[in-house]
Design a protein around this motif. Structure first.
Motif, PDB file in Angstrom:
ATOM      1  N   ASP A 267       9.707  11.968  -8.460  1.00 50.68           N
ATOM      2  CA  ASP A 267       8.302  11.587  -8.320  1.00 50.68           C
ATOM      3  C   ASP A 267       7.881  10.827  -9.574  1.00 50.68           C
ATOM      4  N   PHE A 268       7.316   9.648  -9.384  1.00 51.10           N
ATOM      5  CA  PHE A 268       6.818   8.846 -10.500  1.00 51.10           C
ATOM      6  C   PHE A 268       5.309   9.022 -10.599  1.00 51.10           C
ATOM      7  N   TYR A 269       4.822   9.127 -11.820  1.00 52.08           N
ATOM      8  CA  TYR A 269       3.386   9.293 -12.039  1.00 52.08           C
ATOM      9  C   TYR A 269       2.699   7.942 -12.195  1.00 52.08           C
ATOM     10  N   THR A 270       1.562   7.788 -11.548  1.00 54.10           N
ATOM     11  CA  THR A 270       0.697   6.639 -11.759  1.00 54.10           C
ATOM     12  C   THR A 270      -0.751   7.086 -11.646  1.00 54.10           C
ATOM     13  N   PRO A 271      -1.608   6.690 -12.573  1.00 54.58           N
ATOM     14  CA  PRO A 271      -3.023   7.018 -12.444  1.00 54.58           C
ATOM     15  C   PRO A 271      -3.705   6.123 -11.404  1.00 54.58           C
ATOM     16  N   LYS A 272      -3.029   5.050 -10.997  1.00 55.85           N
ATOM     17  CA  LYS A 272      -3.589   4.087 -10.043  1.00 55.85           C
ATOM     18  C   LYS A 272      -2.811   4.147  -8.728  1.00 55.85           C
ATOM     19  N   LEU A 273      -2.847   5.307  -8.098  1.00 57.31           N
ATOM     20  CA  LEU A 273      -2.041   5.577  -6.916  1.00 57.31           C
ATOM     21  C   LEU A 273      -2.310   4.599  -5.780  1.00 57.31           C
ATOM     22  N   GLU A 274      -3.567   4.411  -5.412  1.00 59.76           N
ATOM     23  CA  GLU A 274      -3.892   3.515  -4.300  1.00 59.76           C
ATOM     24  C   GLU A 274      -3.521   2.073  -4.614  1.00 59.76           C
ATOM     25  N   GLU A 275      -3.796   1.622  -5.827  1.00 60.34           N
ATOM     26  CA  GLU A 275      -3.446   0.255  -6.213  1.00 60.34           C
ATOM     27  C   GLU A 275      -1.940   0.041  -6.123  1.00 60.34           C
ATOM     28  N   PHE A 276      -1.165   1.006  -6.616  1.00 62.92           N
ATOM     29  CA  PHE A 276       0.289   0.916  -6.572  1.00 62.92           C
ATOM     30  C   PHE A 276       0.779   0.873  -5.127  1.00 62.92           C
ATOM     31  N   TYR A 277       0.199   1.702  -4.267  1.00 57.37           N
ATOM     32  CA  TYR A 277       0.568   1.754  -2.856  1.00 57.37           C
ATOM     33  C   TYR A 277       0.388   0.380  -2.195  1.00 57.37           C
ATOM     34  N   TYR A 278      -0.788  -0.210  -2.366  1.00 59.87           N
ATOM     35  CA  TYR A 278      -1.059  -1.497  -1.716  1.00 59.87           C
ATOM     36  C   TYR A 278      -0.268  -2.633  -2.352  1.00 59.87           C
ATOM     37  N   TRP A 279       0.028  -2.538  -3.646  1.00 59.34           N
ATOM     38  CA  TRP A 279       0.866  -3.535  -4.316  1.00 59.34           C
ATOM     39  C   TRP A 279       2.270  -3.501  -3.725  1.00 59.34           C
ATOM     40  N   LEU A 280       2.831  -2.300  -3.514  1.00 59.75           N
ATOM     41  CA  LEU A 280       4.155  -2.175  -2.895  1.00 59.75           C
ATOM     42  C   LEU A 280       4.146  -2.745  -1.481  1.00 59.75           C
ATOM     43  N   LYS A 281       3.110  -2.467  -0.730  1.00 56.87           N
ATOM     44  CA  LYS A 281       3.003  -2.998   0.636  1.00 56.87           C
ATOM     45  C   LYS A 281       2.994  -4.524   0.623  1.00 56.87           C
ATOM     46  N   GLU A 282       2.273  -5.118  -0.332  1.00 58.26           N
ATOM     47  CA  GLU A 282       2.227  -6.579  -0.454  1.00 58.26           C
ATOM     48  C   GLU A 282       3.607  -7.147  -0.769  1.00 58.26           C
ATOM     49  N   LYS A 283       4.430  -6.381  -1.474  1.00 62.94           N
ATOM     50  CA  LYS A 283       5.777  -6.815  -1.833  1.00 62.94           C
ATOM     51  C   LYS A 283       6.787  -6.480  -0.732  1.00 62.94           C
ATOM     52  N   ASN A 284       6.298  -5.993   0.414  1.00 60.57           N
ATOM     53  CA  ASN A 284       7.134  -5.620   1.560  1.00 60.57           C
ATOM     54  C   ASN A 284       8.139  -4.522   1.239  1.00 60.57           C
ATOM     55  N   ILE A 285       7.735  -3.596   0.360  1.00 54.87           N
ATOM     56  CA  ILE A 285       8.545  -2.422   0.064  1.00 54.87           C
ATOM     57  C   ILE A 285       8.230  -1.379   1.140  1.00 54.87           C
ATOM     58  N   HIS A 286       9.255  -0.723   1.664  1.00 56.67           N
ATOM     59  CA  HIS A 286       9.043   0.307   2.678  1.00 56.67           C
ATOM     60  C   HIS A 286       8.319   1.489   2.041  1.00 56.67           C
ATOM     61  N   VAL A 287       7.085   1.755   2.500  1.00 60.01           N
ATOM     62  CA  VAL A 287       6.290   2.865   1.979  1.00 60.01           C
ATOM     63  C   VAL A 287       5.916   3.803   3.119  1.00 60.01           C
ATOM     64  N   GLY A 288       5.739   5.069   2.775  1.00 59.50           N
ATOM     65  CA  GLY A 288       5.292   6.053   3.749  1.00 59.50           C
ATOM     66  C   GLY A 288       3.776   6.106   3.778  1.00 59.50           C
ATOM     67  N   THR A 289       3.263   7.177   4.319  1.00 60.61           N
ATOM     68  CA  THR A 289       1.820   7.371   4.425  1.00 60.61           C
ATOM     69  C   THR A 289       1.220   7.733   3.075  1.00 60.61           C
ATOM     70  N   LEU A 290       0.094   7.119   2.759  1.00 61.71           N
ATOM     71  CA  LEU A 290      -0.642   7.447   1.539  1.00 61.71           C
ATOM     72  C   LEU A 290      -1.443   8.712   1.809  1.00 61.71           C
ATOM     73  N   ASN A 291      -1.118   9.786   1.115  1.00 60.13           N
ATOM     74  CA  ASN A 291      -1.789  11.073   1.288  1.00 60.13           C
ATOM     75  C   ASN A 291      -2.646  11.371   0.066  1.00 60.13           C
TER      76      ASN A 291
END
Length: 133
Positions: free
Chosen positions: A79-103
């Protein structure tokens, strides 16, 4: 009895394409290349230094996840820590990285999500810090 272990030094991750994986980890995690061999590479975070990531080339991806038999949820072992969880999630999606559900817990805003490296190794991101971190 004294304690001999002070921290995690290295996380070893199986990869099938070393070059592609090095690029992924540098781009996505912001780590830097410390050493590159013919079939392995050592990466580390710029600020903290530990733990390092030892990418080891293998013939077949073996994965870094497991199924929780209590609830059927698939967990990553990293597990990687980020204080900007939502921003990181959407940034990965923009880069077409396979992501799961944001909980995210509606009351405290804490949560996480899983994402995969090029070999399908499951990794996770969280905005939860534990005591002493």
């Amino acid at each position: 009895m004294s304690h001999f272990i002070s921290h995690v030094a290295t996380l070893e991750i199986p990869v099938t394409n070393l070059e592609k994986s090095i690029e992924f980890y540098i781009d996505i995690l912001g780590v830097q290349l410390e050493f590159k061999g013919e079939k392995n590479a050592m990466l580390t975070f710029k600020a903290k230094g530990v733990p390092t990531f030892y990418l080891v080339q293998t013939e077949e991806a073996q994965g870094t996840s497991f199924t929780n038999t209590n609830n059927g949820i698939i967990h990553s072992i990293i597990d990687f820590y980020t204080p900007k969880l939502e921003e990181f999630y959407y940034w990965l999606k923009e880069k077409n990285i396979h992501v799961g559900t944001l909980n995210i817990h509606p009351e405290n805003g804490l949560g996480g999500f899983g994402f995969k490296d090029p070999d399908g190794n499951l990794l996770s991101a969280t905005n939860v810090l534990h005591s002493g971190q």
